[in-house]
Design a protein around this motif. Structure first.
Motif, PDB file in Angstrom:
ATOM      1  N   GLY A  15       8.904   5.567  -7.268  1.00 32.44           N
ATOM      2  CA  GLY A  15       8.731   5.635  -8.725  1.00 32.44           C
ATOM      3  C   GLY A  15       9.362   7.163  -9.068  1.00 32.44           C
ATOM      4  N   ARG A  16       9.770   7.019 -10.379  1.00 29.06           N
ATOM      5  CA  ARG A  16      10.317   8.379 -10.826  1.00 29.06           C
ATOM      6  C   ARG A  16       9.195   9.314 -11.188  1.00 29.06           C
ATOM      7  N   GLY A  17       8.212   8.688 -11.926  1.00 27.57           N
ATOM      8  CA  GLY A  17       6.984   9.587 -12.413  1.00 27.57           C
ATOM      9  C   GLY A  17       7.273  10.306 -13.384  1.00 27.57           C
ATOM     10  N   GLU A  18       8.033   9.991 -14.421  1.00 31.47           N
ATOM     11  CA  GLU A  18       8.410  10.615 -15.662  1.00 31.47           C
ATOM     12  C   GLU A  18       7.315  11.500 -16.314  1.00 31.47           C
ATOM     13  N   PRO A  25      10.895  13.799  -7.674  1.00 31.24           N
ATOM     14  CA  PRO A  25      10.225  12.693  -8.117  1.00 31.24           C
ATOM     15  C   PRO A  25       8.529  12.911  -7.621  1.00 31.24           C
ATOM     16  N   LYS A  26       7.561  12.147  -8.157  1.00 34.90           N
ATOM     17  CA  LYS A  26       6.385  12.173  -8.076  1.00 34.90           C
ATOM     18  C   LYS A  26       5.816  12.367  -6.781  1.00 34.90           C
ATOM     19  N   ALA A  58      12.727   5.640  -3.086  1.00 39.57           N
ATOM     20  CA  ALA A  58      13.809   5.431  -3.877  1.00 39.57           C
ATOM     21  C   ALA A  58      14.990   5.517  -2.876  1.00 39.57           C
ATOM     22  N   GLU A  61      16.246   9.000  -2.409  1.00 39.57           N
ATOM     23  CA  GLU A  61      15.318  10.039  -1.700  1.00 39.57           C
ATOM     24  C   GLU A  61      15.196   9.733  -0.352  1.00 39.57           C
TER      25      GLU A  61
END
Ligand code: C5P
Length: 235
Positions: A15-18, A25-26, A58, A61
């Motif tokens: 997840g991007r963890g916005e 990224p988170k 991701a 990543e």
């Protein structure tokens, strides 16, 4: 019973963890000096019943993840990471696709629940071995309101509400079927249990620790650091 059942863990970290509002990224944000994903992978690896841990990160990543492993200790149960997808459900499917053929159970875990304790993971796996499907969850503390357009419709009895956590543990074939049906039906569940429930399979609930929360907002990092400091004081 079923002492010889092989259990794989899938750790979703793509997840991007916005909402976390960090540069990284988170899953790669540092908690007490180690990235969240490493805390999660280590906790699952520490469970005797888990024979392999499959990280999902991701695509962009993957090399960052390999680099951080170079600096981590020995993790013999860890499989090479695979690339996740656009949504959590896609990332879980990517992990499920590469599990060793001899694994009968799979424990799906969010890297964002970095504080999970191996003892709780072992508990939910034991129940899943017996029952086929089990998740960690905690009774809700707040009074719940069903709300529409800013108005309360009802106040359900909170005694019957639990907040779902991870790991969530299922027979591998069952979870694969649940995901395939979700894709076929165009359903997006917010957890894996929701997809398994749609098959009519009973999912058992095992009391998780209150501190197995999903790190979501920046202030959660401060709380998590405090909890880890308290744990090491007690150790
Ligand atoms: O965004 P949220 O914190 O709800 O995500 C829960 C978990 O699912 C996180 O560990 C996150 O990295 C993972 N995830 C994923 N792939 C996505 C979205 C979320 O692996 N596309």
């Amino acid at each position: 019973m079923l002492g010889g059942v092989r259990v794989a863990a899938v750790v979703v970290a793509a997840g991007r963890g916005e909402r976390f509002r960090q540069r990284l990224p988170k899953a790669f944000v540092s908690l007490a000096g180690r990235p969240l994903v490493l805390h999660a992978v280590e906790a699952l690896s520490a469970v005797a019943a888990v024979s392999c841990v499959q990280p999902v990160v991701a695509r962009e990543e993957l090399s960052r993840f390999e680099a951080l492993l170079a600096g981590a200790g020995e993790l013999p149960k860890l499989a090479p990471a695979v690339a996740g997808g656009a949504e959590r459900q896609d990332s879980v499917r990517a992990g499920l696709a590469v599990l060793p053929a001899d694994c009968e159970l799979v424990a799906v875990h969010d890297a964002a629940r970095a504080l999970v304790r191996p003892a709780a993971v072992a508990r939910v796996i034991e129940v899943a071995k017996r029952e086929g499907a089990a998740i960690l969850a905690a009774p809700v503390q707040d009074t719940l309101k069903r709300v529409e357009k800013g108005r309360i419709l009802e106040t359900p009895d909170r005694a019957s509400f639990w907040a779902a956590q991870t790991p969530q543990v299922f027979r591998v074939d069952c979870l694969r079927e649940a995901h395939a049906k979700a894709v076929a039906d165009g359903v997006r569940g917010t957890d894996d249990a929701a997809l398994v429930e749609r098959l009519g399979v009973e999912v058992h609930v095992v009391a998780g620790d209150a501190d197995n929360f999903k790190l979501t907002h920046p202030q959660d990092l401060v709380l998590a650091e405090q909890i880890l400091a308290q744990r090491s004081d007690r150790a």
